[in-house]
Scaffold this motif. Structure first.
Motif, PDB file in Angstrom:
ATOM      1  N   ASP A 211       0.843  -1.192   0.000  1.00 38.48           N
ATOM      2  CA  ASP A 211       0.000   0.000   0.000  1.00 38.48           C
ATOM      3  C   ASP A 211       0.882   1.248   0.000  1.00 38.48           C
ATOM      4  O   ASP A 211       1.938   1.271   0.648  1.00 38.48           O
ATOM      5  CB  ASP A 211      -0.896   0.023   1.234  1.00 38.48           C
ATOM      6  CG  ASP A 211      -1.916  -1.110   1.249  1.00 38.48           C
ATOM      7  OD1 ASP A 211      -2.120  -1.736   0.189  1.00 38.48           O
ATOM      8  OD2 ASP A 211      -2.498  -1.368   2.320  1.00 38.48           O
ATOM      9  N   ILE A 212       0.441   2.295  -0.687  1.00 40.25           N
ATOM     10  CA  ILE A 212       1.166   3.563  -0.703  1.00 40.25           C
ATOM     11  C   ILE A 212       0.204   4.681  -0.317  1.00 40.25           C
ATOM     12  O   ILE A 212      -0.807   4.904  -0.996  1.00 40.25           O
ATOM     13  CB  ILE A 212       1.777   3.863  -2.084  1.00 40.25           C
ATOM     14  CG1 ILE A 212       2.789   2.788  -2.475  1.00 40.25           C
ATOM     15  CG2 ILE A 212       2.440   5.241  -2.086  1.00 40.25           C
ATOM     16  CD1 ILE A 212       3.376   2.985  -3.864  1.00 40.25           C
ATOM     17  N   ASP A 213       0.497   5.364   0.762  1.00 35.26           N
ATOM     18  CA  ASP A 213      -0.228   6.565   1.147  1.00 35.26           C
ATOM     19  C   ASP A 213       0.587   7.755   0.652  1.00 35.26           C
ATOM     20  O   ASP A 213       1.685   8.028   1.154  1.00 35.26           O
ATOM     21  CB  ASP A 213      -0.403   6.632   2.664  1.00 35.26           C
ATOM     22  CG  ASP A 213      -1.330   7.760   3.102  1.00 35.26           C
ATOM     23  OD1 ASP A 213      -1.535   8.705   2.311  1.00 35.26           O
ATOM     24  OD2 ASP A 213      -1.853   7.700   4.232  1.00 35.26           O
ATOM     25  N   VAL A 214       0.073   8.448  -0.336  1.00 34.44           N
ATOM     26  CA  VAL A 214       0.816   9.550  -0.953  1.00 34.44           C
ATOM     27  C   VAL A 214       0.809  10.785  -0.055  1.00 34.44           C
ATOM     28  O   VAL A 214       1.581  11.709  -0.264  1.00 34.44           O
ATOM     29  CB  VAL A 214       0.219   9.863  -2.342  1.00 34.44           C
ATOM     30  CG1 VAL A 214       0.953  10.997  -3.019  1.00 34.44           C
ATOM     31  CG2 VAL A 214       0.272   8.615  -3.227  1.00 34.44           C
ATOM     32  N   LEU A 215      -0.044  10.807   0.947  1.00 37.47           N
ATOM     33  CA  LEU A 215      -0.105  11.886   1.931  1.00 37.47           C
ATOM     34  C   LEU A 215      -0.425  13.225   1.279  1.00 37.47           C
ATOM     35  O   LEU A 215       0.095  14.274   1.653  1.00 37.47           O
ATOM     36  CB  LEU A 215       1.220  11.970   2.707  1.00 37.47           C
ATOM     37  CG  LEU A 215       1.618  10.712   3.482  1.00 37.47           C
ATOM     38  CD1 LEU A 215       3.002  10.865   4.081  1.00 37.47           C
ATOM     39  CD2 LEU A 215       0.587  10.404   4.569  1.00 37.47           C
TER      40      LEU A 215
END
Length: 455
Positions: free
Chosen positions: A171-175
């Motif tokens: 998972d990638i949280d780009v913030l």
């Protein structure tokens, strides 16, 4: 400093950070930092090596520059606290001695692990990182920088990237940081023809800079390959840097070219818009689709609360060319949509000359805008609709397309009736649709891709 009591090792690890920071901030890395070396009284170490130094040992840090104008500072970074101490700034560079092309600076090894970093001046242009490959030759996307690098390599039409295979490792949280759309250039010359496999992982909270003609914003620009097994969730902001005043906003792609496949994609996005005066349309998957495009096993469950723009809305595709066939199978739209007085709202697709909904799809949107009249239940266009259903409250009183799909009440959905109908009576767990009803677990109002079999 003084030697503490007891046996103590002080470790210097100058690897990676010095290299990465010098490169990440360089307008052209090859033109700024050539190398950085650490010389101790007893040991020498180079940029990509690991060595131990004694507390208080005299060190000579040497580095070569191909472009001294880009030098900002030499700093020491405490690897535990990340406290940064500036050793040499740009004004002091000329005071350092130079030998065989290397600037040298003398210091002592502190009583903590430290990294010595040559920092170069910030470039306005992003400098990509090389993407790692797995044994099968697929590029691995692990984080925000990898996503940005993928976009850079694809958009510059580099060999093996435009038609490459990519996997999302986690998972990638780009913030809510900025991303440039993948396969988007102003002359529309780049089309992603590879495969992007999300492997069931999620990309969340991203901000798309609209850089394509007419202000289109989407995670991908143009796709002729395949995107699969991907989830998009959280805040999605379509951002304008002042170039365009009109927006066409899509969740996944601007255009699906002939032969493109979108499979097992789920979106749960909260749409936001910044910097645009006008939003023409909002679309869950793609603004436009060419002939022979397949969208299968996909759910759109977005929140589109943009009443101030009076935009059109379509759940999956907004428009297609003349005499095209777009194949939808096992698709659902359960979004909550308020686009004000948007003229057209469609659960699956609006504005096609010929569209096939093969089978087994449904729409159960909460449309709370001011104009539901033109909304069509499963689709808005000339269609072949098979075994598809829509929530009766989706239809405006003046809709001309209520025959496109079968009307069902909220009770029909909640009871599992629609789920059973979508599966055509298949209950051996090879079916597509599932729904938790009354087995003690949290119940599902609508059919979904996991859960319990409905008999």
């Amino acid at each position: 400093t003084t030697m503490p009591e007891g046996d103590t090792e002080f470790i210097l690890n100058p690897s990676n950070v010095a290299l990465n920071r010098a490169y990440a901030k360089a307008e052209d890395p090859a033109e700024v930092v050539s190398s950085i070396n650490i010389h101790g009284k007893y040991t020498n170490t180079y940029l990509n090596s690991f060595e131990r130094f004694r507390n208080g040992e005299e060190l000579t840090i040497s580095f070569s520059l191909k472009n001294s104008a880009k030098f900002e500072s030499l700093v020491a970074v405490n690897t535990e606290t990340r406290e940064i101490t500036t050793l040499v700034n740009s004004d002091e560079l000329s005071e350092l001695s130079i030998e065989n092309g290397y600037y040298t600076y003398k210091t002592q090894m502190p009583s903590y692990n430290v990294e010595y970093v040559v920092v170069t001046k910030q470039s306005e242009e992003f400098v990509p990182v090389l993407l790692e490959k797995n044994e099968e030759g697929s590029f691995i996307i692990r984080d925000y920088e990898d996503l940005r690098s993928m976009a850079y390599f694809v958009n510059t039409d580099m060999d093996n990237y435009v038609n490459g295979n990519y996997i999302l490792a986690n998972d990638i949280d780009v913030l809510n940081r900025e991303l440039e759309p993948i396969a988007s250039v102003k002359d529309n010359s780049v089309v992603f023809s590879g495969t992007f496999d999300g492997q069931g992982h999620t990309i969340s909270n991203f901000k798309i800079l609209s850089s394509m003609p007419s202000g289109e914003a989407s995670l991908f620009g143009r796709i002729s390959g395949e995107v699969k097994n991907l989830k998009l969730c959280g805040d999605y902001t379509a951002f304008n840097d002042g170039v365009y005043s009109v927006a066409y906003v899509s969740g996944l792609a601007k255009k699906l070219h002939e032969g493109a496949k979108i499979t097992n994609v789920e979106t749960n996005l909260n749409y936001k818009v910044e910097g645009f005066k006008t939003v023409v349309s909002v679309t869950g998957i793609a603004y436009q689709a060419d002939n022979n495009v397949t969208i299968e096993n996909c759910i759109v469950n977005d929140t589109v609360n943009l009443p101030q723009y009076n935009a059109d809305y379509s759940g999956f595709v907004y428009n297609s060319g003349s005499n095209t066939t777009v194949n939808f199978k096992n698709c659902a739209n359960t979004s909550k949509v308020n686009t004000g007085e948007g003229k057209y709202c469609a659960g699956i697709m609006y504005g096609a000359t010929w569209v096939n909904i093969n089978e087994n799809s449904y729409v159960a949107c909460d449309f709370c805008g001011d104009n539901l009249a033109p909304f069509a239940g499963a689709i808005f266009a000339n269609t072949n609709v098979t075994n598809s259903y829509y929530l009766d409250s989706c239809i405006g009183e003046e809709s001309e397309f209520t025959e496109l799909g079968t009307s069902k009440t909220i009770d029909d959905f909640a009871s599992g009736e629609v789920s059973y109908l979508l599966n055509k009576g298949v209950t051996d767990e090879t079916q597509t649709w599932y729904q938790n009803l009354d087995d003690g677990e949290e119940t599902d109002i609508y059919p979904c891709f996991d859960g319990k079999t409905v008999y």
